[in-house]
Enzyme design. Structure first.
Site, PDB file in Angstrom:
ATOM      1  N   ASP A 124       0.855  -1.179   0.000  1.00  0.00           N
ATOM      2  CA  ASP A 124       0.000   0.000   0.000  1.00  0.00           C
ATOM      3  C   ASP A 124       0.893   1.231   0.000  1.00  0.00           C
ATOM      4  O   ASP A 124       2.121   1.116  -0.066  1.00  0.00           O
ATOM      5  CB  ASP A 124      -0.970  -0.008   1.202  1.00  0.00           C
ATOM      6  CG  ASP A 124      -2.301   0.643   0.841  1.00  0.00           C
ATOM      7  OD1 ASP A 124      -2.278   1.835   0.455  1.00  0.00           O
ATOM      8  OD2 ASP A 124      -3.352  -0.018   0.909  1.00  0.00           O
ATOM      9  N   HIS A 195      -2.818   3.213  -4.456  1.00  0.00           N
ATOM     10  CA  HIS A 195      -2.245   2.610  -3.241  1.00  0.00           C
ATOM     11  C   HIS A 195      -0.825   2.084  -3.489  1.00  0.00           C
ATOM     12  O   HIS A 195      -0.465   1.000  -3.043  1.00  0.00           O
ATOM     13  CB  HIS A 195      -3.155   1.488  -2.721  1.00  0.00           C
ATOM     14  CG  HIS A 195      -4.434   1.998  -2.123  1.00  0.00           C
ATOM     15  ND1 HIS A 195      -4.499   2.594  -0.889  1.00  0.00           N
ATOM     16  CD2 HIS A 195      -5.705   2.032  -2.607  1.00  0.00           C
ATOM     17  CE1 HIS A 195      -5.739   2.963  -0.627  1.00  0.00           C
ATOM     18  NE2 HIS A 195      -6.498   2.641  -1.659  1.00  0.00           N
ATOM     19  N   GLU A 262      -9.767   2.729  -5.327  1.00  0.00           N
ATOM     20  CA  GLU A 262      -9.453   4.105  -4.943  1.00  0.00           C
ATOM     21  C   GLU A 262      -8.264   4.685  -5.709  1.00  0.00           C
ATOM     22  O   GLU A 262      -7.363   5.267  -5.114  1.00  0.00           O
ATOM     23  CB  GLU A 262      -9.193   4.149  -3.428  1.00  0.00           C
ATOM     24  CG  GLU A 262     -10.402   3.713  -2.619  1.00  0.00           C
ATOM     25  CD  GLU A 262     -10.141   3.649  -1.125  1.00  0.00           C
ATOM     26  OE1 GLU A 262     -11.050   4.031  -0.366  1.00  0.00           O
ATOM     27  OE2 GLU A 262      -9.046   3.209  -0.703  1.00  0.00           O
ATOM     28  N   TYR A 358     -16.407  -4.822   7.768  1.00  0.00           N
ATOM     29  CA  TYR A 358     -15.119  -4.147   7.979  1.00  0.00           C
ATOM     30  C   TYR A 358     -14.864  -4.128   9.489  1.00  0.00           C
ATOM     31  O   TYR A 358     -15.601  -3.514  10.250  1.00  0.00           O
ATOM     32  CB  TYR A 358     -15.136  -2.740   7.374  1.00  0.00           C
ATOM     33  CG  TYR A 358     -14.609  -2.696   5.953  1.00  0.00           C
ATOM     34  CD1 TYR A 358     -14.783  -3.785   5.103  1.00  0.00           C
ATOM     35  CD2 TYR A 358     -13.919  -1.586   5.460  1.00  0.00           C
ATOM     36  CE1 TYR A 358     -14.289  -3.757   3.803  1.00  0.00           C
ATOM     37  CE2 TYR A 358     -13.425  -1.559   4.158  1.00  0.00           C
ATOM     38  CZ  TYR A 358     -13.612  -2.651   3.345  1.00  0.00           C
ATOM     39  OH  TYR A 358     -13.125  -2.634   2.056  1.00  0.00           O
ATOM     40  N   THR A 410      -5.575  -1.826   9.062  1.00  0.00           N
ATOM     41  CA  THR A 410      -4.814  -1.589  10.304  1.00  0.00           C
ATOM     42  C   THR A 410      -4.259  -0.169  10.445  1.00  0.00           C
ATOM     43  O   THR A 410      -3.311   0.037  11.196  1.00  0.00           O
ATOM     44  CB  THR A 410      -3.654  -2.599  10.424  1.00  0.00           C
ATOM     45  OG1 THR A 410      -2.781  -2.438   9.290  1.00  0.00           O
ATOM     46  CG2 THR A 410      -4.158  -4.021  10.501  1.00  0.00           C
ATOM     47  N   GLU A 411      -4.862   0.814   9.755  1.00  0.00           N
ATOM     48  CA  GLU A 411      -4.371   2.179   9.971  1.00  0.00           C
ATOM     49  C   GLU A 411      -4.357   2.530  11.459  1.00  0.00           C
ATOM     50  O   GLU A 411      -3.416   3.178  11.944  1.00  0.00           O
ATOM     51  CB  GLU A 411      -5.244   3.196   9.233  1.00  0.00           C
ATOM     52  CG  GLU A 411      -5.125   3.173   7.725  1.00  0.00           C
ATOM     53  CD  GLU A 411      -6.196   2.296   7.074  1.00  0.00           C
ATOM     54  OE1 GLU A 411      -6.709   1.363   7.735  1.00  0.00           O
ATOM     55  OE2 GLU A 411      -6.509   2.554   5.898  1.00  0.00           O
TER      56      GLU A 411
HETATM   57  C1  ACM Z   1     -10.952  -0.688   0.348  1.00  0.00           C
HETATM   58  O1  ACM Z   1     -11.475  -0.659   1.469  1.00  0.00           O
HETATM   59  N1  ACM Z   1     -10.342   0.380  -0.142  1.00  0.00           N
HETATM   60  C2  ACM Z   1     -10.976  -1.880  -0.456  1.00  0.00           C
END
Ligand code: ACM
Length: 483
Positions: A124, A195, A262, A358, A410-411
């Site tokens: 990422d 990313h 994204e 999530y 895990t941010e």
């Molecule tokens: C994602 O949560 N950007 C796949």
């Protein structure tokens, strides 16, 4: 699950054998006076039967060493099979690196819950975690960042300590082998074309050097969607083919996740090189360029007998209307609608909608809930999630839903202990969601309280207790973002 009871003392003798007539991953467990017999439709079925036997043996059987007296187990016959073949957990080891022993421990935790896919989010903006021998700077540079945003508030708060780490190829081969012994497939993710800032920090020629100072880019230190994306040149494609050649050598499973989510198009809009590439390829616009890149790797993987899986953005730019290979599979994260569209267009789907599964999202409205991000996804929300949306029920497209996956980003989960807190007990609910045909939340809650928390204790999991976060789980003063 069929259950026929009786009672008696378990002698400890366990016999396993395979009878293909039972079907993939199914098992029949019989406990009687002469011990336990597990007949599996395949070796995986025998293994899942063993996990059920562990449950019958009581919480202590989840300890790595034997203590106390042999338990009494009722005489039973249980016939059981999973509802879905893809029962997944995604672990983001890019935002915060989890040392190898933590990943192996998670493999054991997945096995105990009869989950069979571990998706490792390996790359990422904030870190590149897989050793690539032909491109050593990916880990020499890309695996380390100067500092980290602490939480997700604005203005950013900082943890000024550098962070990093990576897995050697042998580490990953070990994880793959350890998982395979437990009938778990590891799906690697190499995220393109967004990313990708950690890769660009290591090899600036991968970025859009005609519109940004790529030499100045570092491994990203804060979170969020990022405009620094890959360029679409032939040399960048060749670079990633080189990465993938090594990735395929490490990960023998069918699926390779190529991200695709994204990807901001700002730099491509401004970049003369990207605009020239759009004209050269004859695609309509920047969305078409993204599709072209995804299609390139879709075909590249298909030619090598593998299948691409990507986040649902890979359907944009017209790919769903034709262009993706038959095997290309969609991970539907922005709700289930993209997954429904993909299934109806004839593609396989893994459902992982953020609003249900999530696990970085908080578990309650409790003020002490650590670092609130996203919306609240309660234990009950996870349990009640059905991977086959009503619109697909009863249609032939329902078969396109391979299963579902819970995603742990895990941010704001810096340590394995934080990952445990976010993941459990919700992953227990998820495990039942993807395994069982018939579900009842109140029954699940009773079983969780009566037996399963004790198993998690025996496994040493720092789960969220039903009463809410313990004082050391909270993160006072660290801001998040809430919906
Ligand atoms: C994602 O949560 N950007 C796949």
């Amino acid at each position: 699950m069929e259950y026929r009871g009786g009672s008696g003392a378990f002698g400890g003798d366990v016999r396993g054998r395979v009878d293909p007539a039972l079907g993939s991953e199914a098992y029949r467990l019989t406990v009687g006076a002469d011990g336990a017999e597990i007949v599996g439709g395949d070796e995986a079925g025998v293994f899942w039967g063993r996990q059920t036997l562990r449950q019958l043996l009581g919480p202590d059987s989840f300890r790595p060493a034997t203590i106390g007296e042999p338990p009494v187990v009722p005489y039973v016959t249980i016939e059981d099979r999973p509802r879905f073949g893809w029962r997944g957990f995604m672990l983001d080891v890019a935002r915060h690196f989890m040392p190898k022993d933590g990943v192996l421990r998670y493999v054991d935790l997945l096995a105990a819950h009869k989950l069979n896919v571990l998706h490792l989010h390996l790359t990422d903006d904030q870190g590149w975690r897989v050793e690539i021998e032909r491109y050593p700077r990916l880990t020499e540079v890309g695996a380390w960042r100067r500092r980290s945003q602490r939480g997700w508030g604005q203005p950013p708060q900082w943890d000024e300590r550098p962070h990093g780490g990576f897995y050697t190829q042998d580490d990953l081969r070990e994880i793959v082998a350890y998982a395979a012994e437990r009938h778990i497939t590891v799906v690697p993710e190499i995220d393109i074309p967004g990313h990708s800032q950690a890769a660009i920090a290591a090899y600036p020629e991968l970025g859009n050097g005609d519109v940004v100072d790529v030499e100045a880019l570092e491994v990203k230190t804060d979170w969020g969607v990022n405009p620094n994306v890959l360029n679409a040149s032939e040399s960048t494609l060749r670079f990633y083919e080189g990465v993938l050649e090594e990735v395929l050598d490490i990960f023998p499973g069918t699926f390779v996740h190529m991200g695709g989510d994204e990807c901001l198009k700002d730099q491509w809009q401004r970049s003369p090189a990207a605009q020239a590439r759009i004209r050269e390829l004859g695609v309509a616009d920047e969305e078409g360029l993204q599709s072209w890149i995804i299609r390139h790797f879709d075909r590249w993987l298909a030619e090598r007998g593998r299948r691409l899986i990507g986040w649902d953005e890979i359907m944009e730019g017209g790919l769903l209307e034709g262009g993706l290979s038959e095997g290309a599979t969609i991970a539907s994260w922005r709700g289930c609608d993209p997954g429904i569209a993909a299934a109806e267009a004839g593609h396989d789907v893994v459902m992982c909608p953020s609003e249900a599964v999530y696990l970085d999202y908080r578990q309650s409205e409790d003020d002490g809930e650590p670092v609130p991000v996203g919306k609240v996804n309660t234990l009950e929300d996870v349990y009640r999630f059905d991977p086959v949306p009503p619109r697909l029920v009863g249609t032939s497209h329902a078969e396109r839903v391979l299963g579902a996956q819970a995603n742990m980003w895990t941010e704001v989960a810096e340590t394995p202990q934080r990952v445990d807190y976010q993941t459990f007990p919700r992953l227990v609910a998820f495990a039942e969601t993807v395994w069982s045909e018939r579900r009842d939340f109140e029954s699940f809650r009773r079983r969780l309280n009566a037996a399963h928390y004790a198993r998690l204790d025996a496994l040493g999991v720092d789960y969220r207790p039903p009463s809410g976060p313990r004082p050391w789980h909270s993160r006072p003063g660290i801001l998040g973002y809430s919906r």
